[in-house]
Write a protein that holds these residues in place. Sequence first.
Motif, PDB file in Angstrom:
ATOM      1  N   MET A  22       0.830  -1.207   0.000  1.00 40.60           N
ATOM      2  CA  MET A  22       0.000   0.000   0.000  1.00 40.60           C
ATOM      3  C   MET A  22       0.862   1.254   0.000  1.00 40.60           C
ATOM      4  N   LEU A  23       1.923   1.242   0.822  1.00 38.61           N
ATOM      5  CA  LEU A  23       2.782   2.419   0.940  1.00 38.61           C
ATOM      6  C   LEU A  23       3.523   2.699  -0.361  1.00 38.61           C
ATOM      7  N   THR A  24       4.038   1.680  -0.990  1.00 39.44           N
ATOM      8  CA  THR A  24       4.805   1.853  -2.231  1.00 39.44           C
ATOM      9  C   THR A  24       3.937   2.431  -3.341  1.00 39.44           C
ATOM     10  N   TYR A  25       2.689   2.039  -3.369  1.00 35.79           N
ATOM     11  CA  TYR A  25       1.794   2.451  -4.447  1.00 35.79           C
ATOM     12  C   TYR A  25       1.613   3.964  -4.497  1.00 35.79           C
ATOM     13  N   ILE A  26       1.540   4.591  -3.330  1.00 35.76           N
ATOM     14  CA  ILE A  26       1.142   6.007  -3.249  1.00 35.76           C
ATOM     15  C   ILE A  26       2.080   6.934  -4.009  1.00 35.76           C
TER      16      ILE A  26
ATOM     17  N   GLN B 227       3.431  -4.266  -8.247  1.00 40.30           N
ATOM     18  CA  GLN B 227       1.976  -4.143  -8.241  1.00 40.30           C
ATOM     19  C   GLN B 227       1.491  -2.746  -8.617  1.00 40.30           C
ATOM     20  N   VAL B 228       2.390  -1.734  -8.534  1.00 45.08           N
ATOM     21  CA  VAL B 228       2.024  -0.398  -9.004  1.00 45.08           C
ATOM     22  C   VAL B 228       1.744  -0.438 -10.512  1.00 45.08           C
ATOM     23  N   PHE B 229       2.451  -1.326 -11.210  1.00 46.55           N
ATOM     24  CA  PHE B 229       2.284  -1.474 -12.654  1.00 46.55           C
ATOM     25  C   PHE B 229       1.126  -2.411 -13.014  1.00 46.55           C
TER      26      PHE B 229
END
Length: 489
Positions: free
Chosen positions: A102-106, A162-164
């Motif tokens: 969740m943190l990485t996505y932001i 997962q951001v991609f």
Amino acid sequence: MCDCENSEDVSAGKPEKVNVETNISKNENRESKIESGDISLENATECKTRVYKRRWVIVSLFGSYSLCNAFQWIQYGIINNIFMEFYNVSSFAIDWMSMIYMLTYIPFIFPVSWLLDKKGLRVIALVATALNCAGSWIKVAGVEPHLFWVTVLGQFTCSLAQVFILGMPSRIASVWFGPGEVSTACSIGVFGNQLGIAIGFLVPPVLVPNVGGMDELAHHISIMFYITAGAATLIFILVLIMFQEKPDVPPSQAQVAMRTMVPQESSYRASVGRLLHNTSFILLFITYGLNVGCFYAVSTLLNRMIINHFPGEEVNAGRIGLTIVIAGMVGSLICGIWLDKTKTYKQTTIAVYLLSFVGMGVYTFSLTTGHLWVVFVTSAALGLFMTGYLPLGFEFAVELTHPESEGTSSGLLNCSAQVFGIIFTICQGKIIDYYGTLAGNIFLCVFLLLGTIITAFIKADLRRQRSNQLADTKAGTPERVCREQGCGS
């Protein structure tokens, strides 16, 4: 009308046998005339479209690497107590193995969304699968009690992958599928992610039993990580060979119009600015974050909830998680098919949201009954609506924000979900520590009720929006043609 090949024309209902190369050339020539001003954008909407059988390969490949990545998100949290013992860290540290996704996505979603608009689907798919593969092998190297930092690095790499992935279903659906298939295709795309979470709930408790010896525990963890890394490697190779950027002939009039737009007209920064000034989208941005954030919190803390009420039931905790997600997958498909048939976006969203609140309330009190079978039943009801809401939110956003990029709106929705997911997971975890699971789940129920109320205030007069956008197109405004005929709430 232009003579584009239409071997699986959605509107015509049966194939037409025409010369592929000649007709594609005619279509490309027509698009060049549109850009030069020789043909109006309004007349361009008369061009025939084609859907390819290859679209099922593309969405299946996406579902596969989304599955592999989602599995790794929850593989630590569902056996929280076992990883605590192996690495000699706190439960909060293991919670962060899920929250790091969740943190990485932001911070990364904005450059990734820009990259998606600039480089397209294939580049994004290759980067996603490469990162997922690399992260899987890094974790293989970290199966030692003193190498917790290595497994954190591997999980961070997977979280970057997962951001991609998360914002891709709606883009793949619109680029590859016909107007009557978009919502269903989006649901199938989300289906892969949900199936990965389901397997992530089920498999780790089976592969990594709660045994006493560290060497035996390390052996079981290694087996799980090697299987994951092997699957991730195979998927990367398949994507490298088979994943195609886009079909030669567009599947819908919306894609015909999109291909005629000059790059600056679909600027990512300008698109984000327009979305942030769209009141209906802002309300959906908040409510989507509240609902999906609750799902993230429940998934991350599920092991702790079940173990608190049913000690020693790690395997059943995983099965309950599986039940939640399998029911959600059914809900996703039902919602996708229902939206394709009815276009009742707002009404369906409110109904599913309200039922998510009810499901969470019933699940909350079922934990106190002392009967696992009751928890299984209520968790199925919770998953059917809460997890089923995921693709519904994406599709509602596309309708509210048309003609903006699907990747941009989906990315912002997921960003909201990650923010609320972190907040809810930390807060609920602390509430469970101090006041028990009942208080922690009631905390989530309050926000689900709030989200239901806010959803009722979303204005969704989509037919009027469609009319205004088509009027803008006729006036020369560079807007995209509506995604499908007869759209409306």
